[in-house]
Write a protein that holds these residues in place. Structure first.
Motif, PDB file in Angstrom:
ATOM      1  N   THR A 134      41.680  40.002  41.639  1.00  0.00           N
ATOM      2  CA  THR A 134      42.445  39.122  42.471  1.00  0.00           C
ATOM      3  C   THR A 134      43.697  39.646  42.124  1.00  0.00           C
ATOM      4  O   THR A 134      44.070  39.958  40.893  1.00  0.00           O
ATOM      5  N   PRO A 135      44.655  39.411  43.139  1.00  0.00           N
ATOM      6  CA  PRO A 135      46.131  39.676  42.817  1.00  0.00           C
ATOM      7  C   PRO A 135      46.789  39.077  41.628  1.00  0.00           C
ATOM      8  O   PRO A 135      47.421  39.726  40.722  1.00  0.00           O
ATOM      9  N   TYR A 136      46.504  37.775  41.525  1.00  0.00           N
ATOM     10  CA  TYR A 136      47.160  36.954  40.703  1.00  0.00           C
ATOM     11  C   TYR A 136      46.347  37.145  39.165  1.00  0.00           C
ATOM     12  O   TYR A 136      47.133  37.530  38.094  1.00  0.00           O
ATOM     13  N   GLY A 137      45.194  37.271  39.076  1.00  0.00           N
ATOM     14  CA  GLY A 137      44.580  37.647  38.150  1.00  0.00           C
ATOM     15  C   GLY A 137      44.852  39.125  37.320  1.00  0.00           C
ATOM     16  O   GLY A 137      44.941  39.189  36.235  1.00  0.00           O
ATOM     17  N   GLY A 138      44.972  39.829  38.484  1.00  0.00           N
ATOM     18  CA  GLY A 138      45.313  41.369  38.075  1.00  0.00           C
ATOM     19  C   GLY A 138      46.634  41.245  37.404  1.00  0.00           C
ATOM     20  O   GLY A 138      46.980  41.884  36.393  1.00  0.00           O
ATOM     21  N   ALA A 139      47.550  40.569  37.898  1.00  0.00           N
ATOM     22  CA  ALA A 139      48.988  40.611  37.128  1.00  0.00           C
ATOM     23  C   ALA A 139      48.733  39.545  35.733  1.00  0.00           C
ATOM     24  O   ALA A 139      49.496  40.377  34.789  1.00  0.00           O
ATOM     25  N   LEU A 140      48.153  38.979  35.612  1.00  0.00           N
ATOM     26  CA  LEU A 140      47.753  38.237  34.321  1.00  0.00           C
ATOM     27  C   LEU A 140      47.223  39.278  33.325  1.00  0.00           C
ATOM     28  O   LEU A 140      47.784  39.477  32.125  1.00  0.00           O
ATOM     29  N   PHE A 141      46.343  40.191  33.939  1.00  0.00           N
ATOM     30  CA  PHE A 141      45.681  41.184  33.058  1.00  0.00           C
ATOM     31  C   PHE A 141      46.643  42.187  32.574  1.00  0.00           C
ATOM     32  O   PHE A 141      46.715  42.738  31.524  1.00  0.00           O
TER      33      PHE A 141
END
Length: 228
Positions: A134-141
């Motif tokens: 997901t875009p938000y999860g990807g940013a966290l990663f």
């Protein structure tokens, strides 16, 4: 004469807060693994913890802050262990790593955590597999894991100097996709193989993944060599 049991020391407010915070994160981690970020509410988390949902506002501002804390809690552990493994491998090889060796330092260290760290780590793996897509999860990663990924890329560059950075990053993209699918433990491979393979058999994955992926990296490098 019977001895009286020693009085248990009362926890300080700071200790109580820390204990409750850990409990909230444990239960939120479980729920996020089951339903993903959008499938969980603060009321769901509070219910599983066994408190009124308004109490969660004393510890966290909103669901996003809970999710961020769940991700961060274990991200530091896995990142530091993988960075240490990559550094030690680089030093042990005198700066002359192999593709498979670098991948094993990166992958096997992580797989050991998920296979040996208990149910919490397994939940974290499932949650990560969902969130990374997901875009938000990807940013966290990006925030938590970019440095260790770039360290791996650096070792792969040493091992395959003829391979373009573009191919190395695509290769990593395929590696992390396979890793996330593994951590998701969906059971699909169990059904496809009629039980021959099991999605929670991390040892079987360790035995094969780095070797399989190393072959892909070498092939990408080989195809760019000028024909004789």
């Amino acid at each position: 004469m019977t001895k009286t049991a020693p009085k248990r020391r009362r926890m300080t407010k700071a200790e109580q807060r820390a204990e409750t915070t850990e409990q909230i994160l444990d239960e939120a981690e479980y729920l996020f693994a089951q339903g993903g970020f959008n499938g969980v509410t603060l009321k769901d988390i509070a219910k599983r913890v066994g408190v009124h949902h308004t109490l969660l506002n004393y510890y966290f501002d909103d669901k996003k802050s809970v999710f961020d804390a769940v991700v961060a809690r274990r991200a530091g552990v896995t990142s530091s262990l993988r960075m240490k493994a990559l550094d030690e491998y680089d030093e042990a090889t005198g700066g002359k790593p192999t593709v498979e060796g670098a991948l094993r330092a990166f992958l096997d260290t992580d797989l050991d955590l998920y296979s040996q760290g208990g149910e919490g780590w397994k939940n974290y793996g499932v949650m990560g597999a969902q969130s990374s897509n997901t875009p938000y999860g990807g940013a966290l990663f990006d925030f938590h894991f970019d440095q260790v990924v770039l360290r791996l890329i650096g070792l792969l560059e040493k091992a395959l100097p003829e391979c373009s950075r573009e191919d190395l990053f695509w290769g990593y993209h395929f590696v992390t996709g396979a890793l996330m699918l593994t951590l998701g433990r969906t059971g699909r491979i169990d059904r496809l193989s009629e039980g021959l393979c099991k999605s929670d058999d991390f040892e079987a994955v360790k035995e094969r993944m780095a070797t399989f992926m190393a072959g892909g990296f070498r092939e990408l490098a080989e195809r760019k060599k000028p024909s004789k």
